[in-house]
Design a protein around this motif. Structure first.
Motif, short mmCIF file in Angstrom:
data_model
loop_
_atom_site.label_atom_id
_atom_site.label_comp_id
_atom_site.label_asym_id
_atom_site.label_seq_id
_atom_site.Cartn_x
_atom_site.Cartn_y
_atom_site.Cartn_z
N GLY A 33 16.35 1.70 59.96
CA GLY A 33 16.54 3.14 60.02
C GLY A 33 15.90 3.83 61.21
O GLY A 33 16.26 4.96 61.54
N ILE A 34 14.94 3.19 61.88
CA ILE A 34 14.32 3.81 63.04
C ILE A 34 15.18 3.53 64.27
O ILE A 34 15.88 2.51 64.34
CB ILE A 34 12.88 3.28 63.25
CG1 ILE A 34 12.10 4.20 64.20
CG2 ILE A 34 12.88 1.83 63.75
CD1 ILE A 34 10.60 3.87 64.26
N THR A 35 15.17 4.45 65.24
CA THR A 35 15.93 4.22 66.47
C THR A 35 15.01 3.64 67.54
O THR A 35 13.78 3.80 67.49
CB THR A 35 16.55 5.51 67.01
OG1 THR A 35 15.50 6.39 67.46
CG2 THR A 35 17.38 6.22 65.94
N THR A 36 15.63 2.99 68.51
CA THR A 36 14.83 2.44 69.62
C THR A 36 14.21 3.56 70.44
O THR A 36 13.13 3.38 71.01
CB THR A 36 15.69 1.53 70.50
OG1 THR A 36 16.83 2.24 70.98
CG2 THR A 36 16.14 0.30 69.74
N ILE A 78 17.53 -0.40 77.26
CA ILE A 78 17.21 1.02 77.38
C ILE A 78 17.06 1.63 75.99
O ILE A 78 17.99 1.54 75.18
CB ILE A 78 18.30 1.77 78.15
CG1 ILE A 78 18.44 1.22 79.58
CG2 ILE A 78 18.02 3.27 78.19
CD1 ILE A 78 19.60 1.82 80.36
N PRO A 79 15.93 2.26 75.68
CA PRO A 79 15.78 2.92 74.37
C PRO A 79 16.82 4.04 74.22
O PRO A 79 17.12 4.76 75.17
CB PRO A 79 14.36 3.49 74.43
CG PRO A 79 13.66 2.67 75.47
CD PRO A 79 14.70 2.34 76.49
N GLY A 80 17.35 4.16 73.01
CA GLY A 80 18.38 5.17 72.79
C GLY A 80 18.58 5.44 71.31
O GLY A 80 17.67 5.29 70.50
N ASP A 81 19.82 5.80 70.94
CA ASP A 81 20.10 6.22 69.57
C ASP A 81 20.49 5.07 68.66
O ASP A 81 20.95 5.29 67.53
CB ASP A 81 21.18 7.30 69.56
CG ASP A 81 22.48 6.84 70.21
OD1 ASP A 81 22.58 5.65 70.59
OD2 ASP A 81 23.39 7.68 70.35
N LEU A 82 20.33 3.82 69.12
CA LEU A 82 20.62 2.67 68.29
C LEU A 82 19.71 2.65 67.07
O LEU A 82 18.48 2.67 67.21
CB LEU A 82 20.45 1.38 69.08
CG LEU A 82 20.66 0.07 68.31
CD1 LEU A 82 22.11 -0.07 67.86
CD2 LEU A 82 20.24 -1.13 69.15
N VAL A 83 20.29 2.64 65.89
CA VAL A 83 19.54 2.60 64.64
C VAL A 83 19.37 1.14 64.21
O VAL A 83 20.35 0.40 64.06
CB VAL A 83 20.26 3.39 63.54
CG1 VAL A 83 19.47 3.33 62.24
CG2 VAL A 83 20.47 4.84 63.97
N LEU A 84 18.13 0.72 64.01
CA LEU A 84 17.86 -0.66 63.63
C LEU A 84 18.30 -0.92 62.20
O LEU A 84 18.14 -0.06 61.31
CB LEU A 84 16.38 -0.98 63.79
CG LEU A 84 15.82 -0.88 65.22
CD1 LEU A 84 14.35 -1.29 65.22
CD2 LEU A 84 16.62 -1.75 66.18
N LYS A 85 18.83 -2.13 61.98
CA LYS A 85 19.26 -2.53 60.64
C LYS A 85 18.62 -3.87 60.28
O LYS A 85 18.14 -4.60 61.15
CB LYS A 85 20.77 -2.61 60.56
CG LYS A 85 21.41 -3.64 61.47
CD LYS A 85 22.92 -3.58 61.38
CE LYS A 85 23.58 -4.69 62.21
NZ LYS A 85 23.24 -4.61 63.63
N VAL A 86 18.63 -4.18 59.01
CA VAL A 86 18.03 -5.42 58.52
C VAL A 86 18.66 -6.62 59.23
O VAL A 86 19.88 -6.71 59.38
CB VAL A 86 18.23 -5.56 57.00
CG1 VAL A 86 17.80 -6.95 56.51
CG2 VAL A 86 17.43 -4.48 56.27
N GLY A 87 17.81 -7.51 59.70
CA GLY A 87 18.26 -8.72 60.37
C GLY A 87 18.32 -8.63 61.88
O GLY A 87 18.47 -9.65 62.55
#
Length: 254
Positions: A33-36, A78-87
């Protein structure tokens, strides 16, 4: 850089402790749920708190305080709006400058809860690989003997080395001689490590890929075959006995 004075030791230890603290804090915050970008903003705040400057910004105008690379993006993400997901496999690479000195470090984790044993084995192999390189890094040692040992141990564990991503010299600049510290045997490299030499040792361990390519954003380095990759990195000072790790982590003085 060759460390010659106590002032240089103190400066390197300070920046090493800062980047290690930022690395460990960001790795601890990796979660579903956290973004990069949120991770990177925290990294920028911590660097500023301790009076350090982001090395990628200072030297290359990189669009982020840190490099955060996810899955097929192996480095320079590059850090951005990518939302981390399980795995997701997440690499955090932190390099910074303070008072004339640079240090560089990185670590990789997997967003939990993850039940994939291959990912855990990959992380263990990558961390072991950099430990092997550190133990081999002594004054008088041949640089290519380090690469040979890392390659051998990695292959024994069933993994591959990404050969076009390497360690490097560091100290007064982010990248110094030796320009490339490879994780395989290079018979043409006759470099001998010197007492007091400052180097950044890092190894990119892969489930299959031997090389990466540059992505379309001009920064990210990526696999093209779906391989999983993990990286760990430390800045060390070479001595005649054993390398002194500047980026181990632990308590940072306020």
């Amino acid at each position: 850089m060759i460390v010659k004075t106590e002032e240089e030791w103190q400066g390197l230890r300070e920046i090493g402790a800062i980047v290690a603290h930022v690395r460990d804090t960001l790795i601890a915050q990796v979660r579903e749920g956290i973004t990069t970008l949120e991770l990177d903003q925290l990294g920028g705040e911590l660097l500023a708190k301790y009076g350090a400057e982001s090395a990628p910004i200072k030297m290359y105008e990189f669009p982020g305080h840190t490099c955060i690379s996810v899955n097929e993006t192996v480095a320079h993400g590059i850090p951005g709006d990518l939302v981390l997901k399980v795995g997701d496999i997440v690499n955090v690479d932190v390099s910074a400058y303070k008072n004339g000195f640079y240090a560089d470090t990185g670590a990789t984790t997997v967003v939990q809860p993850d039940s994939s044993p291959i990912k855990q084995r990959l992380l263990e192999a990558a961390e072991y690989a950099v430990d092997v390189s550190i133990k081999k890094a002594r004054a008088g040692a041949k640089l290519n003997s380090i690469g040979a040992a890392v390659f051998r141990e990695t292959r024994k564990r069933g993994f591959h080395i990404v050969q076009n991503l390497t360690g490097h010299g560091i100290g007064r600049s982010l990248h110094e001689e030796p320009e490339h510290i490879v994780s395989y045997y290079d018979p043409d490299d006759t470099t001998i490590l010197e007492e007091g030499q400052v180097i950044a040792l890092e190894t990119f361990v892969s489930t299959g890929a031997d090389h990466v390519i540059q992505g379309t954003d001009g920064w990210a380095l990526m696999t093209t075959d779906g391989s999983l990759v993990a990286q760990f990195e430390h800045t060390v000072v070479v001595t005649k006995d054993k390398a002194v790790i500047l980026t181990l982590g632990g308590q940072l003085e306020e």
